[in-house]
Design a protein around this motif. Structure first.
Motif, PDB file in Angstrom:
ATOM      1  N   LEU A  11       0.804  -1.222   0.000  1.00  0.00           N
ATOM      2  CA  LEU A  11       0.000   0.000   0.000  1.00  0.00           C
ATOM      3  C   LEU A  11       0.837   1.271   0.000  1.00  0.00           C
ATOM      4  O   LEU A  11       0.468   2.259  -0.631  1.00  0.00           O
ATOM      5  CB  LEU A  11      -0.915   0.021   1.235  1.00  0.00           C
ATOM      6  N   LEU A  12       1.954   1.250   0.714  1.00  0.00           N
ATOM      7  CA  LEU A  12       2.695   2.490   0.956  1.00  0.00           C
ATOM      8  C   LEU A  12       4.057   2.583   0.292  1.00  0.00           C
ATOM      9  O   LEU A  12       4.695   3.626   0.358  1.00  0.00           O
ATOM     10  CB  LEU A  12       2.886   2.687   2.470  1.00  0.00           C
ATOM     11  N   ALA A  13       4.535   1.536  -0.331  1.00  0.00           N
ATOM     12  CA  ALA A  13       5.894   1.545  -0.865  1.00  0.00           C
ATOM     13  C   ALA A  13       6.043   2.455  -2.066  1.00  0.00           C
ATOM     14  O   ALA A  13       7.120   2.611  -2.592  1.00  0.00           O
ATOM     15  CB  ALA A  13       6.350   0.141  -1.214  1.00  0.00           C
ATOM     16  N   GLY A  14       5.004   3.054  -2.480  1.00  0.00           N
ATOM     17  CA  GLY A  14       5.113   4.025  -3.554  1.00  0.00           C
ATOM     18  C   GLY A  14       4.832   3.457  -4.924  1.00  0.00           C
ATOM     19  O   GLY A  14       5.767   3.218  -5.665  1.00  0.00           O
ATOM     20  N   PRO A  15       3.564   3.244  -5.217  1.00  0.00           N
ATOM     21  CA  PRO A  15       3.280   2.819  -6.582  1.00  0.00           C
ATOM     22  C   PRO A  15       3.803   3.877  -7.549  1.00  0.00           C
ATOM     23  O   PRO A  15       3.713   5.061  -7.287  1.00  0.00           O
ATOM     24  CB  PRO A  15       1.750   2.716  -6.631  1.00  0.00           C
ATOM     25  N   LEU A  16       4.412   3.414  -8.598  1.00  0.00           N
ATOM     26  CA  LEU A  16       5.023   4.329  -9.544  1.00  0.00           C
ATOM     27  C   LEU A  16       3.926   4.919 -10.425  1.00  0.00           C
ATOM     28  O   LEU A  16       3.517   4.308 -11.396  1.00  0.00           O
ATOM     29  CB  LEU A  16       6.078   3.586 -10.361  1.00  0.00           C
ATOM     30  N   GLY A  17       3.461   6.119 -10.079  1.00  0.00           N
ATOM     31  CA  GLY A  17       2.313   6.687 -10.762  1.00  0.00           C
ATOM     32  C   GLY A  17       2.590   7.921 -11.593  1.00  0.00           C
ATOM     33  O   GLY A  17       1.902   8.158 -12.572  1.00  0.00           O
ATOM     34  N   SER A  18       3.563   8.743 -11.246  1.00  0.00           N
ATOM     35  CA  SER A  18       3.803   9.956 -12.011  1.00  0.00           C
ATOM     36  C   SER A  18       4.456   9.597 -13.345  1.00  0.00           C
ATOM     37  O   SER A  18       4.973   8.498 -13.526  1.00  0.00           O
ATOM     38  CB  SER A  18       4.724  10.905 -11.239  1.00  0.00           C
ATOM     39  N   ALA A  19       4.455  10.537 -14.272  1.00  0.00           N
ATOM     40  CA  ALA A  19       5.050  10.291 -15.586  1.00  0.00           C
ATOM     41  C   ALA A  19       6.529   9.930 -15.460  1.00  0.00           C
ATOM     42  O   ALA A  19       7.016   9.015 -16.136  1.00  0.00           O
ATOM     43  CB  ALA A  19       4.878  11.521 -16.478  1.00  0.00           C
ATOM     44  N   GLN A  20       7.256  10.630 -14.571  1.00  0.00           N
ATOM     45  CA  GLN A  20       8.676  10.336 -14.392  1.00  0.00           C
ATOM     46  C   GLN A  20       8.874   8.943 -13.803  1.00  0.00           C
ATOM     47  O   GLN A  20       9.773   8.211 -14.213  1.00  0.00           O
ATOM     48  CB  GLN A  20       9.344  11.372 -13.466  1.00  0.00           C
ATOM     49  N   ASP A  21       8.041   8.581 -12.835  1.00  0.00           N
ATOM     50  CA  ASP A  21       8.173   7.270 -12.207  1.00  0.00           C
ATOM     51  C   ASP A  21       7.807   6.151 -13.179  1.00  0.00           C
ATOM     52  O   ASP A  21       8.431   5.095 -13.182  1.00  0.00           O
ATOM     53  CB  ASP A  21       7.306   7.187 -10.954  1.00  0.00           C
ATOM     54  N   VAL A  22       6.815   6.376 -13.993  1.00  0.00           N
ATOM     55  CA  VAL A  22       6.435   5.381 -15.003  1.00  0.00           C
ATOM     56  C   VAL A  22       7.567   5.206 -16.009  1.00  0.00           C
ATOM     57  O   VAL A  22       7.894   4.082 -16.410  1.00  0.00           O
ATOM     58  CB  VAL A  22       5.107   5.775 -15.701  1.00  0.00           C
ATOM     59  N   ALA A  23       8.209   6.313 -16.393  1.00  0.00           N
ATOM     60  CA  ALA A  23       9.342   6.241 -17.316  1.00  0.00           C
ATOM     61  C   ALA A  23      10.507   5.486 -16.664  1.00  0.00           C
ATOM     62  O   ALA A  23      11.156   4.663 -17.313  1.00  0.00           O
ATOM     63  CB  ALA A  23       9.780   7.637 -17.740  1.00  0.00           C
ATOM     64  N   LEU A  24      10.763   5.753 -15.386  1.00  0.00           N
ATOM     65  CA  LEU A  24      11.819   5.055 -14.664  1.00  0.00           C
ATOM     66  C   LEU A  24      11.530   3.554 -14.626  1.00  0.00           C
ATOM     67  O   LEU A  24      12.416   2.734 -14.897  1.00  0.00           O
ATOM     68  CB  LEU A  24      11.951   5.604 -13.241  1.00  0.00           C
ATOM     69  N   LYS A  25      10.311   3.196 -14.316  1.00  0.00           N
ATOM     70  CA  LYS A  25       9.933   1.780 -14.272  1.00  0.00           C
ATOM     71  C   LYS A  25      10.148   1.132 -15.646  1.00  0.00           C
ATOM     72  O   LYS A  25      10.695   0.031 -15.735  1.00  0.00           O
ATOM     73  CB  LYS A  25       8.476   1.641 -13.846  1.00  0.00           C
ATOM     74  N   ARG A  26       9.742   1.820 -16.697  1.00  0.00           N
ATOM     75  CA  ARG A  26       9.914   1.290 -18.052  1.00  0.00           C
ATOM     76  C   ARG A  26      11.397   1.100 -18.380  1.00  0.00           C
ATOM     77  O   ARG A  26      11.801   0.091 -18.957  1.00  0.00           O
ATOM     78  CB  ARG A  26       9.253   2.219 -19.078  1.00  0.00           C
ATOM     79  N   LEU A  27      12.236   2.060 -17.990  1.00  0.00           N
ATOM     80  CA  LEU A  27      13.674   1.943 -18.236  1.00  0.00           C
ATOM     81  C   LEU A  27      14.280   0.761 -17.477  1.00  0.00           C
ATOM     82  O   LEU A  27      15.106   0.031 -18.022  1.00  0.00           O
ATOM     83  CB  LEU A  27      14.390   3.239 -17.856  1.00  0.00           C
ATOM     84  N   VAL A  28      13.868   0.587 -16.234  1.00  0.00           N
ATOM     85  CA  VAL A  28      14.363  -0.553 -15.447  1.00  0.00           C
ATOM     86  C   VAL A  28      13.925  -1.855 -16.104  1.00  0.00           C
ATOM     87  O   VAL A  28      14.728  -2.762 -16.324  1.00  0.00           O
ATOM     88  CB  VAL A  28      13.868  -0.484 -13.986  1.00  0.00           C
TER      89      VAL A  28
END
Length: 180
Positions: free
Chosen positions: A56-73
């Motif tokens: 619940l709290l670990a920080g779902p990657l929701g912002s555009a930057q976070d989504v881009a980071l997740k995609r890069l990883v």
């Protein structure tokens, strides 16, 4: 049962999310007073409750930057994964990293990977506070790892690069890359 340290970590994660105890309690199926007792260390969280809190709290990657980071990883050709720096809950992993694991990504996503850490990783993690890692004085660190002998999530002897990055919501994350 988990330790009082988890109560402090729970409070920090909840405050980073700007979530009230009552809201977290509702999501967890408990009352606000129970969340308060968890945070103060009066009541221990079970392993299942801690896992649920991390999700619940670990920080779902929701912002555009976070989504881009997740995609890069996820698209990296290197062995790399991203965890919440406070909870060690897995946020993303590359295909080469997942190929090392004997269980699918869904088994680990949102769960703390600290339980799989080798003694060398645990020792390095303990030194971070003294190095200023959590205060932003150090943003990368190379560590030597040894094997953990775990069947589900094996860790091999080698060298890793830890990089501390901030997610869009201000939560710290750790990018872990195998470099040797």
């Amino acid at each position: 049962m988990l330790t009082n340290d988890h109560g402090r970590r729970l409070r920090r994660m909840r405050l980073l999310r700007q979530m009230k105890q009552s809201h977290l309690g509702e999501l967890m199926g408990v009352d606000q007073a129970t969340v308060s007792r968890w945070e103060r260390g009066i009541l221990d969280l079970s392993e299942a409750q801690w896992t649920a809190v991390c999700r619940l709290l670990a920080g779902p990657l929701g912002s555009a930057q976070d989504v881009a980071l997740k995609r890069l990883v996820e698209s990296s050709m290197r062995k790399v994964h991203l965890v919440c720096d406070r909870t060690h809950c897995l946020l993303a992993a590359s295909a080469p990293r997942q190929a090392e694991w004997r269980t699918g990504l869904s088994e680990f996503l949102g769960k703390s990977l600290l339980v799989y850490a080798s003694p060398e990783i645990l020792a390095a993690d303990v030194t971070l506070q003294g190095l200023g890692w959590h205060d932003g004085q150090l943003d990368s660190l190379e560590i030597d790892t040894g094997p953990n002998a775990d069947v589900k999530l094996p860790i091999f002897q080698g060298r890793m690069l830890w990089e501390r990055i901030m997610l869009a919501d201000g939560a710290p994350a750790r990018l872990v890359t195998t470099i040797a």
